[in-house]
Design an enzyme around this catalytic site. Structure first.
Site, PDB file in Angstrom:
ATOM      1  N   LYS A 111       0.843  -1.197   0.000  1.00  0.00           N
ATOM      2  CA  LYS A 111       0.000   0.000   0.000  1.00  0.00           C
ATOM      3  C   LYS A 111       0.879   1.249   0.000  1.00  0.00           C
ATOM      4  CE  LYS A 111      -3.948   1.947   2.584  1.00  0.00           C
ATOM      5  NZ  LYS A 111      -4.804   1.772   3.769  1.00  0.00           N
ATOM      6  N   SER A 148      -9.664   1.964   2.939  1.00  0.00           N
ATOM      7  CA  SER A 148      -8.771   2.692   2.059  1.00  0.00           C
ATOM      8  C   SER A 148      -7.782   1.809   1.296  1.00  0.00           C
ATOM      9  CB  SER A 148      -7.981   3.725   2.870  1.00  0.00           C
ATOM     10  OG  SER A 148      -7.144   3.081   3.816  1.00  0.00           O
ATOM     11  N   SER A 163      -9.865  -0.401   7.079  1.00  0.00           N
ATOM     12  CA  SER A 163      -9.279  -0.185   5.756  1.00  0.00           C
ATOM     13  C   SER A 163      -8.632  -1.402   5.115  1.00  0.00           C
ATOM     14  CB  SER A 163      -8.246   0.952   5.818  1.00  0.00           C
ATOM     15  OG  SER A 163      -8.898   2.192   5.804  1.00  0.00           O
TER      16      SER A 163
END
Lengths: 478, 482
Positions: B83, B158, B182
């Protein structure tokens, strides 16, 4: 007829701790260094970096707290103080607001009347220092150096218990001696490892309520502190006498001009939005840690003074001077350990050493000669290998460059001539060369012998024992 | 069977057996990204050259281990995605924000160095909501990520890029971060497995902070075994993170056994009340039934304080974010406005231009709740609520080994339907944020799909540092479904 005013003073003292590494990372705290060379992702606020507390900072803070009679907060935490400024890479300073590590202490100071007075300490908290900004006039830009960012500090906040500049200086000296004895800091005002902000207000004598206070910054010597207090007291009294009000504000002292000017007033005070730093777990001070710190506490100044009085036959005044600085006291003790002549060591410190330190503006921690070599020098005099004047001239050299005085005396052939025959020959010649003085002496002018001793010493190139010369002169003039 | 169809563990086995080359697998993934990602936009940065170099050096390392391949990590040679809020040295790391659009870290996050020493190939950085603030991956400054199951839908957020990359075969596994769901919510929306470990289980060093007391890096993968294997590599104490736990985790991969006999699973009634989509409810309850059939004891109970989790969460997370994001000021790195007049104008313009609207909203909210005069009423109160929620969970865990519920109230919504109503979007976090407030581990594992084929996830929450029970339960369920 104007009123009598009393000055009320409280201090915020920042002390840089003597740890080798920074408070939240492993970077060096060493002074100097090319800009941004003592830095890492943590102390430059790189995204994703995290602070980890240097345990030694906690230990020093607690040691100072214990030595100033504070309560140690057994469960404390760090808070973030949020404000935007480029010297602060995260735009928040990690400090302690809600739960400072030490609270409710006091130190005893001696005021100008010679009385002992208590100054209460409100709190001591730990925090990180910021970086340093430099304006580059050539490129018209500001540069930032993060070498200092993350250097550990403690802030010692007193209650408004002081009433004069003398009391303030006495308080600062007490703190400085205490903290440097603990080894927690060298507390140098001129180098910034000890910084004091002075909160000051005035009130008519007899009045209970405090007046409006101002905070004075940029005070980097005892002299500046004294001047700033006197200047601010006068300024506030003038305001009150002319019917005006003192404004609560932060003022910057200009020691060259001898006046202060406002930096910011309370109206534009920032909201620092303090909150507990979630990156640092709460600090729990265990019984074991407290015990460890207590046990490691070195002999402090009052105990040392008492011990010197008991152990050594030296004047109280000398004890006061020698123990006023830990390095000086260490020098005294280490030299005495070797030569076993406390009185002589004390005399050397009080005389030659302090004189040369003053002349060369040398701090005790920067003395270069070793206690062993000083001890040897003292013993050389005691054993009459050299005389006192010779020792002093050798010491002047040792003061700037450490060497073994025994070897030096040997190599340079400076030993006192103990051979009676050689001395007798020399004196006989002096007596022949100075008939007037001999005559004077014989006529009862005892003072004349001083001149003859001097002439003999000169002829011997200093390598004679003056008392032996004196004795032999008298004998030969009988 | 295409190379891309292997699980991470299977691929590593094939690599060690010499059936597939490390570079071959890496190239296959990079080619697939090249063909597919223009439709999905799961990656912000693809580091092909670096990945291929790493693949070559791993292949050499493998040759040195001939005959003793077992000594290599179970994920040796496997291409992974990271990420874009986790620092990789010399690889642009943006947090999907304009303000860090040109930021290249000077150091590796602890999880990254652990993955790389275990022989993982990092192929690139995945898209996300800007600074991990969002539930849809639509707030990225680098374009919206699409859900591989239906490109009209969001992948969740996210960590939407990580989830979409795995779901579309563009990575065998990925790292995500989970501050309020997330990892779990995009895993649920994309039909992959995502685990939020216990707070402190995995080092946060190198994770660009959003809400420091809530953030946790965790693994995402095609199945429970892969996720357990990644956790084995990234978990453990780190001297650079004072909040990382100094305790032995044991082997998480060993927890992949089919056994839930006698396991006590609690279902909070409040999680199945109003607001939950009918199909999601039905599917999650069916999953509970499956576990019951495998021997688990299922019981409904009243958890309490469900309605306070969202306000407490948004107060605390925003407060911490407002401070964490102060360092992005145009001075040291990242974006700086072109023209300005003095320092404060530079700060103002840089931050106004550099942050997107959702980030600004949370900075403002967070600054407000910390400001003098409001601190007690908001921030301090939220901390008290957090403590009460934690107590409620502690009570529940006295009775149950695992708490079961949905991950999100619905399946993935259509792109463009969420950001118009932030409050509604925040309410979508209701089932996931409690795990962050309490610090407990939680996993999302696929349990079915809705009528249009969009994936549904099952959430299991466990006791502090008891990831093993979660992994065992999720593994048992996964096997029972097949």
């Amino acid at each position: 007829m104007s009123k009598e005013y009393e000055t009320v003073i409280g201090l915020e003292v920042h002390v840089e701790l003597a740890t080798k590494t920074k408070i939240f990372c492993g970077c060096s705290t060493a002074f100097g260094g090319e800009p941004n060379t003592h830095t890492c992702p943590v102390c430059t606020g790189m995204p994703g970096s995290l602070p980890v507390l240097n345990k030694q900072v906690l230990k020093y803070a607690i040691a100072v707290g214990l030595a100033t009679n504070c309560e140690i907060t057994r469960f404390s935490q760090f808070d973030r103080k949020n404000y935007f400024y480029p010297d602060n890479p995260q735009n928040y300073q990690i400090s302690q607001l809600y739960m400072p590590i030490c609270r409710d202490g006091h130190v005893e100071i001696e005021n100008e009347a010679g009385e002992t007075k208590k100054v209460r300490i409100h709190e001591i908290h730990m925090e990180e220092d910021a970086g340093k900004l430099t304006h580059d006039d050539f490129y018209d830009c500001t540069l930032v150096d993060y070498n200092r960012s993350g250097v550990p500090l403690i802030e010692i906040v007193s209650e408004p218990d002081m009433r004069s500049a003398e009391e303030v200086i006495s308080y600062l000296e007490t703190l400085r001696t205490t903290i440097s004895y603990l080894g927690a800091s060298d507390c140098k005002l001129n180098e910034g490892s000890m910084r004091a902000d002075v909160n000051i207000s005035v009130r008519p004598v007899g009045e209970k309520a405090f007046g409006t206070r101002t905070e004075m910054k940029n005070l980097n010597s005892f002299r500046a502190i004294t001047h700033a207090i006197e200047g601010e007291r006068a300024r506030q009294i003038d305001l009150l006498e002319s019917g005006e009000k003192v404004v609560q504000e932060t003022r910057r002292w200009d020691d060259i001009k001898g006046e202060s000017y406002p930096m910011r007033s309370k109206e534009d005070a920032q909201d620092y939005r303090y909150f507990p730093d979630p990156d640092l777990p709460p600090i729990e001070v265990s019984d074991e840690l407290l015990e460890e710190i207590r046990a490691a506490k070195p002999e402090m100044r009052p105990e040392k003074m008492k011990r010197y009085k008991d152990e050594y036959d030296i004047p109280e005044y000398d004890i006061g001077i020698i123990t006023s600085n830990k390095h000086l006291a260490d020098l005294f003790e280490e030299t005495t350990d070797v030569c076993k002549q406390p009185k002589k060591v004390s005399n050397w410190i009080m005389g030659e050493i302090l004189r040369l330190m003053k002349e060369t503006e040398t701090d005790p921690e920067n003395l270069v000669f070793s206690p062993e070599n000083l001890a040897k020098l003292i013993l050389l005099v005691e054993q009459k290998v050299i005389n006192n004047n010779m020792a002093k001239s050798i010491f002047e050299k040792m003061f700037s460059e450490d060497f073994d005085p025994e070897k030096y005396v040997e190599e340079h052939g400076l030993k006192t001539v103990a051979d009676d025959g050689a001395l007798r020959k020399c004196i006989e010649q002096v007596l022949i060369d100075n008939p007037k003085s001999v005559e004077d002496f014989k006529a009862g002018k005892d003072k004349a012998i001083g001149f003859l001793v001097g002439q003999t010493m000169k002829a011997m190139k200093g390598k004679a024992d003056p008392s032996a010369v004196n004795e032999m002169l008298r004998e030969l003039m009988k | 069977m295409s190379i891309l169809d292997y699980s991470a563990l299977e691929l590593s086995k094939e690599i060690k057996a010499g059936n597939i080359g490390v570079a071959e697998a890496t190239k296959a993934v990079l080619d697939h990204i090249n063909n597919t990602d223009k439709n999905i936009n799961a990656f912000i940065t693809v580091a092909d050259e670096r990945a291929l170099q790493k693949a070559e050096s791993l292949q050499k390392q493998l040759a040195e281990y001939r005959g003793k391949e077992a000594e290599l990590s179970p994920l040796f040679g496997v291409p992974f995605a990271v990420k874009d809020n986790i620092c990789v040295k010399n690889m642009r790391t943006t947090c999907a924000s304009k303000i860090l659009g040109n930021f290249v870290p000077t150091y590796d996050a602890t999880v990254v160095s652990r993955l790389e020493s275990a022989g993982a190939v990092i192929i690139g950085k995945t898209n996300m909501d800007e600074f991990a603030m969002g539930s849809t991956s639509e707030t990225s400054a680098f374009g919206i990520t699409k859900n591989p199951a239906d490109t009209d839908c969001v992948p969740g957020g996210s960590s939407g890029g990580s989830a979409a990359a795995i779901a579309s075969g563009m990575a065998y596994g990925a790292l995500g971060s989970d501050t309020g769901g997330s990892i779990r919510q995009p895993a649920s929306y994309c039909g992959v497995v995502g685990l939020k470990p216990t707070y402190g289980r995995v080092s946060r060093y190198g994770l660009i902070a959003y809400g420091s007391s809530l953030d946790q890096i965790g693994p995402m993968g095609k199945n429970v075994e892969d996720v357990a294997a990644i956790l084995d590599i990234i978990a453990g104490h780190d001297k650079n993170d004072a909040t990382s736990a100094d305790l032995e985790g044991g082997c998480f991969a060993d927890a992949c056994v089919e056994d839930v006999k006698g396991l006590k699973i609690g279902i909070p009634k409040g999680y199945f009340a109003e607001g939950l989509d009918g199909k999601v409810k039905e599917t999650v309850l069916a999953a509970a039934k499956t576990l019951e059939e495998k021997g688990a004891i299922i019981e409904e109970f009243d958890l309490g304080f469900e309605e306070y989790a969202i306000p407490a969460y948004y107060t605390i997370a925003s407060a911490e974010a407002s401070s964490n994001l102060e360092r992005f000021d145009g001075i040291k790195y990242g974006y700086r406005t072109k023209e300005f007049n003095g320092l404060h104008n530079m700060y103002k313009k840089t931050r106004s231009e550099g942050f997107g609207p959702e980030v600004k909203r949370r900075i403002m909210l967070g600054s407000f709740v910390l400001s003098s005069g409001y601190y007690d009423a908001y921030y301090l109160k939220a901390l008290k609520v957090r403590a009460l929620i934690k107590e409620a969970f502690d009570r529940a865990f006295e009775k149950y080994d695992v708490i079961l519920g949905p991950v999100a109230p619905t399946t993935a919504p259509k792109i463009g339907t969420s950001l118009t109503d932030p409050l509604k979007m925040y309410l979508g976090d209701i089932y996931t944020i409690s795990a962050n407030l309490c610090g407990i581990p939680a996993i999302s594992v696929p349990c079915g799909s809705d009528d249009s084929g969009m994936p549904i996830g099952l959430q299991l929450m466990g006791k502090m540092f008891d990831e093993k029970t979660l992994i065992r339960t999720a593994y048992t369920f996964e096997k029972a479904r097949v």
